[in-house]
Scaffold this motif. Structure first.
Motif, PDB file in Angstrom:
ATOM      1  N   GLY A  57       0.752  -1.216   0.102  1.00 10.65           N
ATOM      2  CA  GLY A  57      -0.394   0.153  -0.029  1.00 10.65           C
ATOM      3  C   GLY A  57       0.824   1.474   0.279  1.00 10.65           C
ATOM      4  O   GLY A  57       1.896   1.199  -0.926  1.00 10.65           O
ATOM      5  N   ARG A  58       0.789   2.566   1.168  1.00  7.46           N
ATOM      6  CA  ARG A  58       1.136   3.783   1.166  1.00  7.46           C
ATOM      7  C   ARG A  58       2.439   3.162   1.323  1.00  7.46           C
ATOM      8  O   ARG A  58       3.760   3.308   0.430  1.00  7.46           O
ATOM      9  N   ASP A  59       2.758   2.403   2.000  1.00  5.10           N
ATOM     10  CA  ASP A  59       4.063   1.976   2.594  1.00  5.10           C
ATOM     11  C   ASP A  59       5.086   1.544   1.450  1.00  5.10           C
ATOM     12  O   ASP A  59       6.103   1.354   1.571  1.00  5.10           O
ATOM     13  N   ASP A  74      -1.280  -0.737   4.166  1.00  2.08           N
ATOM     14  CA  ASP A  74      -0.538  -1.940   3.979  1.00  2.08           C
ATOM     15  C   ASP A  74      -0.867  -2.963   2.866  1.00  2.08           C
ATOM     16  O   ASP A  74      -0.790  -4.122   2.838  1.00  2.08           O
ATOM     17  N   PHE A  75      -1.898  -2.254   2.178  1.00  3.83           N
ATOM     18  CA  PHE A  75      -2.784  -3.270   1.354  1.00  3.83           C
ATOM     19  C   PHE A  75      -3.278  -1.861  -0.108  1.00  3.83           C
ATOM     20  O   PHE A  75      -3.431  -0.888   0.675  1.00  3.83           O
ATOM     21  N   SER A  76      -3.764  -3.002  -0.881  1.00  2.00           N
ATOM     22  CA  SER A  76      -4.680  -1.784  -1.977  1.00  2.00           C
ATOM     23  C   SER A  76      -5.192  -3.275  -2.886  1.00  2.00           C
ATOM     24  O   SER A  76      -5.415  -4.316  -2.158  1.00  2.00           O
ATOM     25  N   GLU A  77      -6.337  -2.397  -3.402  1.00  2.00           N
ATOM     26  CA  GLU A  77      -7.662  -2.946  -4.058  1.00  2.00           C
ATOM     27  C   GLU A  77      -7.333  -2.585  -5.669  1.00  2.00           C
ATOM     28  O   GLU A  77      -6.462  -1.532  -6.242  1.00  2.00           O
ATOM     29  N   VAL A  78      -6.782  -3.997  -6.460  1.00  2.00           N
ATOM     30  CA  VAL A  78      -7.089  -3.514  -7.976  1.00  2.00           C
ATOM     31  C   VAL A  78      -7.888  -4.004  -8.080  1.00  2.00           C
ATOM     32  O   VAL A  78      -8.582  -5.429  -8.064  1.00  2.00           O
TER      33      VAL A  78
END
Length: 227
Positions: free
Chosen positions: A101-103, A129-133
Motif C-alpha cells: 500500500g502507501r508504505d 499496507d494493502f490495496s485494491e486492484v
C-alpha cells in the motif's frame, strides 16, 4: 473293527480341523500383513505424487518469475510484486485485494500485470499496507489504449466484455490486431489482448470493438504493479 474305523475317523477329522484352523489363521495373518504393506505403498505413492506436484508447481513459478524479470529488464521498468490476499468476484464487482500500500509507494491508477506480463487491471484504492486492484473486465475499469496508431478508451462492461470506444469508423482496424495500453507511469506500453469483433454501424461515428484479453483473470498468487 467298526470302533477302530470311528476312532481313526474322529482323529483324522480333528487333525484336519486343526490344520484348516491353522491354515486359516496363517492366511488371515498374511492377508493383514499384505493389506498393511499395500496401504503403506499407497501412502508412499501419494507422498511421491504430492512431492512431484510441488516440484512441478515450483518449476512453473520459477519459469514465470524468469519471464517477469526478463520483461522488467528489457523494458527498463520497476515492477512491484504483490501477493493476492482475497478475490471479490460478483456480477457487478471484479476486484482483488493485494499486499502493498502507501508504505510501499503504491499509487492509484498504477497498471497491474499478471505473471505473463499482460495487463490484468489497475490500482483503484490504496491503504497503508494493502490495496485494491480492479480487473480489466470490471464495469468501472477504463484505460486509454491504442491499436496501431488509433487511440481509444478500453472499458469493462456489466457482461464482462471488454469494449473500446471512440475509435472512428474510418480507422483501419482488423480482427486479431493487438491492443496496447498508453502508460501514465512508464515509457512502456503493455499488451491487453487482441481485437475479437468489429462493428461499423452507419449511424455511428465510432466503431464498436470487442477485445479478447490475454490475461488470465483472478490470479491465485502474485501480480505486479508498474511503478
Amino acid at each position: 473293527m467298526i470302533l477302530s474305523i470311528f476312532i481313526v475317523y474322529f482323529l483324522t477329522r480333528g487333525i484336519l480341523r486343526n490344520v484348516f484352523v491353522s491354515f486359516s489363521h496363517s492366511f488371515i495373518f498374511s492377508e493383514n500383513i499384505y493389506e498393511k504393506k499395500l496401504d503403506a505403498l499407497k501412502l508412499e505413492n501419494l507422498r511421491l505424487k504430492l512431492e512431484q506436484g510441488k516440484f512441478r508447481s515450483l518449476r512453473r513459478e520459477n519459469k514465470k518469475l524468469k519471464r517477469v524479470l526478463k520483461f522488467k529488464k528489457e523494458n527498463k521498468i520497476d515492477l512491484i510484486p504483490l501477493s493476492v490476499m482475497s478475490i471479490e468476484p460478483s456480477q457487478f464487482r471484479r476486484a482483488i485485494l493485494v499486499s502493498g500500500g502507501r508504505d510501499d509507494n503504491i499509487k492509484v491508477n498504477m497498471y497491474v500485470l499478471d505473471e505473463d506480463s499482460f495487463l490484468i487491471g489497475k490500482i483503484s484504492k490504496v491503504h497503508r499496507d494493502f490495496s485494491e486492484v480492479v480487473f480489466i473486465d470490471d464495469p468501472s475499469f477504463s484505460v486509454p489504449v491504442k491499436i496501431d496508431n488509433s487511440l481509444g478508451l478500453l472499458k469493462g462492461t456489466l457482461g464482462g466484455e471488454l469494449k473500446i470506444f471512440y475509435i472512428e469508423n474510418k480507422a483501419v482496424i482488423n480482427k486479431g490486431d493487438m491492443v496496447w495500453t498508453v502508460s501514465y507511469y512508464s515509457h512502456s506500453n503493455f499488451l491487453v489482448g487482441k481485437v475479437q469483433y468489429i462493428n461499423k454501424a452507419p449511424s455511428s461515428f465510432f466503431m464498436d470493438i470487442t477485445v479478447e484479453p490475454f490475461s488470465k483473470l483472478y490470479p491465485s498468487k502474485t501480480v505486479f504493479a508498474v511503478r
